[in-house]
Enzyme design. Structure first.
Site, PDB file in Angstrom:
ATOM      1  N   ALA A  10      19.608 -31.082  38.052  1.00  0.00           N
ATOM      2  CA  ALA A  10      20.578 -29.991  38.131  1.00  0.00           C
ATOM      3  C   ALA A  10      21.408 -30.090  39.412  1.00  0.00           C
ATOM      4  O   ALA A  10      22.644 -29.978  39.380  1.00  0.00           O
ATOM      5  CB  ALA A  10      19.849 -28.646  38.079  1.00  0.00           C
ATOM      6  N   LYS A 185      11.442 -21.629  52.838  1.00  0.00           N
ATOM      7  CA  LYS A 185      11.937 -20.455  52.090  1.00  0.00           C
ATOM      8  C   LYS A 185      11.424 -20.480  50.656  1.00  0.00           C
ATOM      9  O   LYS A 185      11.265 -19.433  50.025  1.00  0.00           O
ATOM     10  CB  LYS A 185      13.459 -20.351  52.168  1.00  0.00           C
ATOM     11  CG  LYS A 185      14.260 -21.494  51.522  1.00  0.00           C
ATOM     12  CD  LYS A 185      14.491 -21.342  50.046  1.00  0.00           C
ATOM     13  CE  LYS A 185      15.085 -22.595  49.426  1.00  0.00           C
ATOM     14  NZ  LYS A 185      15.202 -22.545  47.976  1.00  0.00           N
ATOM     15  N   THR A 242      16.907 -17.044  47.610  1.00  0.00           N
ATOM     16  CA  THR A 242      15.807 -17.492  46.752  1.00  0.00           C
ATOM     17  C   THR A 242      14.787 -16.383  46.498  1.00  0.00           C
ATOM     18  O   THR A 242      14.128 -16.376  45.459  1.00  0.00           O
ATOM     19  CB  THR A 242      15.143 -18.729  47.391  1.00  0.00           C
ATOM     20  OG1 THR A 242      16.163 -19.622  47.830  1.00  0.00           O
ATOM     21  CG2 THR A 242      14.279 -19.473  46.413  1.00  0.00           C
TER      22      THR A 242
HETATM   23  N1  LIG Z   1      18.705 -26.762  41.247  1.00  0.00           N
HETATM   24  C1  LIG Z   1      19.189 -26.133  42.314  1.00  0.00           C
HETATM   25  O1  LIG Z   1      19.840 -25.071  42.201  1.00  0.00           O
HETATM   26  C2  LIG Z   1      18.986 -26.701  43.682  1.00  0.00           C
HETATM   27  C3  LIG Z   1      18.071 -27.716  43.915  1.00  0.00           C
HETATM   28  N2  LIG Z   1      17.900 -28.187  45.185  1.00  0.00           N
HETATM   29  C4  LIG Z   1      16.915 -29.223  45.472  1.00  0.00           C
HETATM   30  O2  LIG Z   1      17.289 -30.422  44.811  1.00  0.00           O
HETATM   31  C5  LIG Z   1      16.121 -31.197  44.562  1.00  0.00           C
HETATM   32  C6  LIG Z   1      16.186 -31.648  43.110  1.00  0.00           C
HETATM   33  O3  LIG Z   1      16.139 -30.476  42.323  1.00  0.00           O
HETATM   34  P1  LIG Z   1      16.859 -30.346  40.906  1.00  0.00           P
HETATM   35  O4  LIG Z   1      17.978 -31.288  40.771  1.00  0.00           O
HETATM   36  O5  LIG Z   1      17.141 -28.918  40.715  1.00  0.00           O
HETATM   37  O6  LIG Z   1      15.641 -30.786  39.959  1.00  0.00           O
HETATM   38  P2  LIG Z   1      15.636 -31.120  38.421  1.00  0.00           P
HETATM   39  O7  LIG Z   1      14.267 -30.760  37.976  1.00  0.00           O
HETATM   40  O8  LIG Z   1      16.800 -30.519  37.734  1.00  0.00           O
HETATM   41  O9  LIG Z   1      15.836 -32.703  38.387  1.00  0.00           O
HETATM   42  C7  LIG Z   1      15.013 -33.587  39.060  1.00  0.00           C
HETATM   43  C8  LIG Z   1      15.677 -34.948  39.033  1.00  0.00           C
HETATM   44  O10 LIG Z   1      14.891 -35.883  39.762  1.00  0.00           O
HETATM   45  C9  LIG Z   1      14.686 -37.037  38.968  1.00  0.00           C
HETATM   46  N3  LIG Z   1      13.425 -37.660  39.326  1.00  0.00           N
HETATM   47  C10 LIG Z   1      12.202 -37.109  39.272  1.00  0.00           C
HETATM   48  N4  LIG Z   1      11.288 -37.986  39.692  1.00  0.00           N
HETATM   49  C11 LIG Z   1      11.950 -39.109  40.035  1.00  0.00           C
HETATM   50  C12 LIG Z   1      11.555 -40.377  40.523  1.00  0.00           C
HETATM   51  N5  LIG Z   1      10.274 -40.670  40.776  1.00  0.00           N
HETATM   52  N6  LIG Z   1      12.505 -41.300  40.731  1.00  0.00           N
HETATM   53  C13 LIG Z   1      13.791 -41.026  40.481  1.00  0.00           C
HETATM   54  N7  LIG Z   1      14.225 -39.851  40.022  1.00  0.00           N
HETATM   55  C14 LIG Z   1      13.317 -38.887  39.792  1.00  0.00           C
HETATM   56  C15 LIG Z   1      14.666 -36.496  37.539  1.00  0.00           C
HETATM   57  O11 LIG Z   1      14.912 -37.533  36.610  1.00  0.00           O
HETATM   58  P3  LIG Z   1      14.631 -37.336  35.036  1.00  0.00           P
HETATM   59  O12 LIG Z   1      15.694 -36.372  34.559  1.00  0.00           O
HETATM   60  O13 LIG Z   1      14.752 -38.694  34.496  1.00  0.00           O
HETATM   61  O14 LIG Z   1      13.248 -36.747  34.914  1.00  0.00           O
HETATM   62  C16 LIG Z   1      15.804 -35.502  37.620  1.00  0.00           C
HETATM   63  O15 LIG Z   1      17.047 -36.159  37.509  1.00  0.00           O
HETATM   64  C17 LIG Z   1      14.910 -30.276  44.846  1.00  0.00           C
HETATM   65  O16 LIG Z   1      14.366 -30.619  46.096  1.00  0.00           O
HETATM   66  C18 LIG Z   1      15.522 -28.889  44.927  1.00  0.00           C
HETATM   67  O17 LIG Z   1      14.831 -28.050  45.828  1.00  0.00           O
HETATM   68  C19 LIG Z   1      18.627 -27.711  46.234  1.00  0.00           C
HETATM   69  C20 LIG Z   1      19.538 -26.717  46.050  1.00  0.00           C
HETATM   70  C21 LIG Z   1      19.785 -26.126  44.766  1.00  0.00           C
HETATM   71  O1  LIG Z   2      17.225 -24.063  46.690  1.00  0.00           O
HETATM   72  C1  LIG Z   2      17.733 -23.380  45.839  1.00  0.00           C
HETATM   73  C2  LIG Z   2      18.829 -22.446  46.133  1.00  0.00           C
HETATM   74  O2  LIG Z   2      19.336 -22.627  47.418  1.00  0.00           O
HETATM   75  C3  LIG Z   2      17.233 -23.430  44.446  1.00  0.00           C
HETATM   76  O3  LIG Z   2      16.039 -22.757  44.418  1.00  0.00           O
HETATM   77  P1  LIG Z   2      14.926 -23.086  43.334  1.00  0.00           P
HETATM   78  O4  LIG Z   2      14.498 -24.512  43.557  1.00  0.00           O
HETATM   79  O5  LIG Z   2      13.856 -22.090  43.589  1.00  0.00           O
HETATM   80  O6  LIG Z   2      15.561 -22.912  41.981  1.00  0.00           O
END
Ligand SMILES: NC(=O)C1=CN([C@@H]2O[C@H](COP(=O)(O)OP(=O)(O)OC[C@H]3O[C@@H](n4cnc5c(N)ncnc54)[C@H](OP(=O)(O)O)[C@@H]3O)[C@@H](O)[C@H]2O)C=CC1
Ligand SMILES: O=C(CO)COP(=O)(O)O
Length: 320
Positions: A10, A185, A242
């Site tokens: 995401a 957080k 959050t």
């Molecule tokens: N979503 C949000 O609103 C926000 C998220 N974040 C941070 O971003 C980070 C990612 O979160 P988010 O994108 O939401 O997570 P998602 O669950 O949406 O996606 C995780 C992604 O990581 C990939 N992945 C998982 N394991 C591996 C691996 N071993 N090697 C390569 N790729 C891998 C997955 O691939 P696959 O799809 O193939 O499983 C997928 O594309 C987290 O640390 C989160 O805290 C920060 C701010 C906002």
């Molecule tokens: O880090 C985030 C917003 O800043 C997203 O929070 P969550 O991973 O709890 O969805």
């Protein structure tokens, strides 16, 4: 500066959509079929449905395509980062790596930048963190973030390059503080979710946020960060977002814990492992981190919510 995003979850997808409004971006997904579907449909139906990928965004599953990028945003979950970087260390060597994940590694107690520094020592390192839901960024809603890089000149360049008309970056050189704010957080959000899920009330949530913030500052100081960083977007800002929004997965996980309901184990909930890593550090170093430690006990099923609250409320009275 040419930007690539590693991880098409995401958040990686949302960043690519935002940055792709004005410049070419390469978005890497580990699954070839998924990358092809995203490229064809111009949408990440699996992780961020409903958002159009601008023409500037090229989706690939071929890591070699990222060779041409000099800045790589790392958008894989914190607990997966080490394993991921080990597999790509040759390709990313010498590039600027900007961690976009929020967590502390369970086995080592290290943050994402610490991990990236260890595995890719020849790279320049930074972190992009702060209050920002992927959906908001993808919609082009106004968002302010912290960009932390120990090298002040590089921090300026990255701030300039990664800001746009809706994404406003503030810079700092306090990398430790920024990565701790984003990680901690999430733990407090689980606590707040649990309180609301167990119908303990809004006042309990406000108390957890405030005392949780005090613990975040205390722990950050112990780790060598400037506690003031924790009052900024990467700490207080993201804590507020959050702990108060159903859009947060950490908060929703807490809600389920509090209500005694099941939660999808496939959902990314960074705060669970982070709580356990911090609680271990607190035990080993006799740190006073009651809320962070109680969340670890909840996650590990050592306490239920009623016991957790009793544990917090029965502590000896003290000055604020
Ligand atoms: N979503 C949000 O609103 C926000 C998220 N974040 C941070 O971003 C980070 C990612 O979160 P988010 O994108 O939401 O997570 P998602 O669950 O949406 O996606 C995780 C992604 O990581 C990939 N992945 C998982 N394991 C591996 C691996 N071993 N090697 C390569 N790729 C891998 C997955 O691939 P696959 O799809 O193939 O499983 C997928 O594309 C987290 O640390 C989160 O805290 C920060 C701010 C906002
Ligand atoms: O880090 C985030 C917003 O800043 C997203 O929070 P969550 O991973 O709890 O969805």
């Amino acid at each position: 500066m040419s930007v690539g995003v590693l991880g098409a979850g995401a958040f990686g997808t949302a960043l690519a959509i935002s940055l792709g409004q004005t410049a070419p971006v390469l978005l890497w997904a580990r699954d070839a079929k998924q990358a092809q579907l995203m490229h064809q449909n111009r949408e990440n139906k699996a992780r961020l449905p409903g958002f159009f990928l601008p023409a500037n965004v090229v989706v690939t599953s071929n890591l070699a395509d990222l060779q041409k990028c000099d800045v790589l945003l790392l958008a894989v979950p914190a607990q997966k980062l080490r394993q991921f970087l080990r597999g790509v260390d040759q390709m990313v060597a010498g590039k600027t790596l900007v961690a976009c994940c929020k967590g502390i590694e369970l086995e080592t107690g290290m943050g994402p930048v610490d991990i990236a520094r260890e595995i890719c020592p020849q790279s320049e390192h930074a972190i992009l963190t702060g209050p920002s839901f992927a959906n908001d960024i993808a919609k082009g809603l106004p968002t302010a973030l912290t960009l932390a890089c120990a090298n002040p000149n590089r921090a300026r360049d990255l701030q300039q390059e990664l800001s746009n008309s809706t994404l406003r970056l503030y810079r700092t050189t306090d990398v430790t503080g920024a990565q701790l704010g984003g990680a901690l957080k999430n733990v407090i959000a689980i606590a707040c979710g649990a309180a609301i899920g167990a119908r303990l009330g809004e006042s309990a949530r406000a108390a957890l946020m405030t005392r949780g913030n005090a613990e975040m500052q205390r722990y950050a100081q112990f780790k060598g960060a400037d506690p003031a960083t924790l009052s900024g977007l990467s700490g207080f800002g993201d804590l507020v977002l959050t702990c108060t929004s159903d859009l947060s997965r950490n908060y929703r996980f807490g809600l389920s814990l509090g209500a005694g309901k099941a939660f999808d184990p496939e959902t990314t909930v960074e705060g669970a492992a982070t709580a356990c890593a911090v609680a271990r550090d607190a035990r080993e170093n006799a740190l006073d981190l009651p809320i962070l430690s109680v969340v670890a006990a909840l996650v590990e099923n050592r306490l239920d919510v009623a016991d957790a609250m009793a544990t917090l409320l029965s502590r000896s009275l003290k000055e604020e």
